[in-house]
Design a protein around this motif. Structure first.
Motif, mmCIF file in Angstrom:
data_model
loop_
_atom_site.group_PDB
_atom_site.id
_atom_site.type_symbol
_atom_site.label_atom_id
_atom_site.label_comp_id
_atom_site.label_asym_id
_atom_site.label_seq_id
_atom_site.Cartn_x
_atom_site.Cartn_y
_atom_site.Cartn_z
ATOM 1 N N ALA A 160 -56.167 38.179 -78.820
ATOM 2 C CA ALA A 160 -55.207 37.372 -78.219
ATOM 3 C C ALA A 160 -55.629 35.990 -77.687
ATOM 4 C CB ALA A 160 -54.432 38.119 -77.413
ATOM 5 N N PHE A 161 -56.630 35.953 -77.164
ATOM 6 C CA PHE A 161 -57.010 34.536 -76.413
ATOM 7 C C PHE A 161 -58.578 34.386 -76.851
ATOM 8 C CE2 PHE A 161 -53.551 36.200 -73.574
ATOM 9 C CZ PHE A 161 -52.798 35.157 -73.526
ATOM 10 N N GLU A 162 -58.832 34.929 -78.061
ATOM 11 C CA GLU A 162 -60.168 34.529 -78.434
ATOM 12 C C GLU A 162 -60.444 33.132 -78.559
ATOM 13 O OE1 GLU A 162 -62.822 35.192 -82.603
ATOM 14 O OE2 GLU A 162 -61.094 36.891 -81.871
ATOM 15 N N CYS A 163 -61.492 32.447 -78.230
ATOM 16 C CA CYS A 163 -61.886 31.083 -78.325
ATOM 17 C C CYS A 163 -60.809 29.987 -77.664
ATOM 18 C CB CYS A 163 -62.032 30.621 -79.501
ATOM 19 S SG CYS A 163 -63.667 31.472 -80.285
ATOM 20 N N SER A 164 -60.106 30.723 -76.849
ATOM 21 C CA SER A 164 -59.204 29.723 -75.994
ATOM 22 C C SER A 164 -59.751 29.381 -74.522
ATOM 23 C CB SER A 164 -57.684 30.283 -75.851
ATOM 24 O OG SER A 164 -57.055 30.446 -76.987
ATOM 25 N N TYR A 165 -59.634 28.176 -74.332
ATOM 26 C CA TYR A 165 -60.352 27.651 -73.011
ATOM 27 C C TYR A 165 -59.708 27.397 -71.783
ATOM 28 C CZ TYR A 165 -64.159 26.631 -76.577
ATOM 29 O OH TYR A 165 -64.807 26.518 -77.574
ATOM 30 N N MET A 166 -59.095 28.343 -71.434
ATOM 31 C CA MET A 166 -58.193 28.422 -70.040
ATOM 32 C C MET A 166 -59.322 28.553 -69.118
ATOM 33 S SD MET A 166 -57.499 30.951 -72.088
ATOM 34 C CE MET A 166 -57.730 32.753 -71.922
ATOM 35 N N PRO A 167 -59.359 28.122 -67.993
ATOM 36 C CA PRO A 167 -60.230 28.265 -66.806
ATOM 37 C C PRO A 167 -59.997 29.582 -66.002
ATOM 38 C CG PRO A 167 -58.678 26.401 -66.108
ATOM 39 C CD PRO A 167 -58.440 26.879 -67.523
ATOM 40 N N PHE A 168 -58.704 30.050 -66.102
ATOM 41 C CA PHE A 168 -58.436 31.015 -65.204
ATOM 42 C C PHE A 168 -57.353 31.899 -65.975
ATOM 43 C CE2 PHE A 168 -59.318 27.833 -61.973
ATOM 44 C CZ PHE A 168 -60.246 28.237 -61.476
#
Length: 189
Positions: A160-168
């Protein structure tokens, strides 16, 4: 090639009506349109639009692959009242910027819906969401702010959030299942 202008009396745009067409400039869907059907503006190769996208306040449904591979710029403002965003709806629309803020009226976001939308720097998920589908927010490399998974979400799908760069990421107390690779390569976590 050129500008697409839709008339103010338009109420319906059928499935794949403008698929595989190329336009320059902005796209404004007129007030009164309630549904953007499956594949309406899909191109399956980048370069369809170069301007901004304006959606009407009357919109309720964004179909599967509605805007896949379109090169819009600016912010994407999903109007309050939209309840469903189909699979692949904005896949690889990487020209959008700012925060992707989904209104609380949205109940479903399909698989791959915002896959590889690298220009978004923030993500606000709707309160009514119960499941985050497979790869729906994957490869959002521009994310710079915390992502809050709302209370009520019980499942986060595969990748779902693979390779997404959110810090938290803040997970809800209602969460029951996290599928494989849900946060794989989310390097900034």
């Amino acid at each position: 090639n050129g500008t697409l202008t839709l008339g103010k009396n338009l109420r319906t745009i059928g499935k794949e009506a403008f698929a595989w067409c190329a336009f320059t400039g902005n796209l404004t869907i007129p007030e009164g349109v309630t549904e953007i059907a499956d594949g309406t503006f899909s191109s399956w190769s980048n370069g369809m639009f170069t301007g901004t996208l304006t959606l009407p306040s009357t919109l309720k449904t964004i179909g599967a692959s509605a805007f896949v591979y379109a090169d819009f710029s600016g912010e994407l403002l999903i109007p309050d009242g939209v309840t469903s965003i189909g699979a692949n709806a904005f896949k690889e629309c990487d020209g959008f910027g700012g925060t992707l803020s989904l209104p609380d009226s949205v109940k479903t976001v399909g698989e791959w819906a915002f896959y590889s939308c690298e220009g978004f720097t923030g993500l606000k998920l709707p309160a009514g969401l119960t499941k985050i589908e497979t790869l729906s927010f994957a490869f959002m490399a521009g994310l710079k702010t915390e992502v809050v998974i709302p209370e009520g979400v019980t499942e986060i799908g595969e990748g779902a959030f693979e390779c997404s760069y959110m810090p938290f990421v803040r997970l809800p107390s209602t969460l029951k299942k996290i599928e494989k690779q849900a946060f794989m390569y989310a390097h900034n976590l």
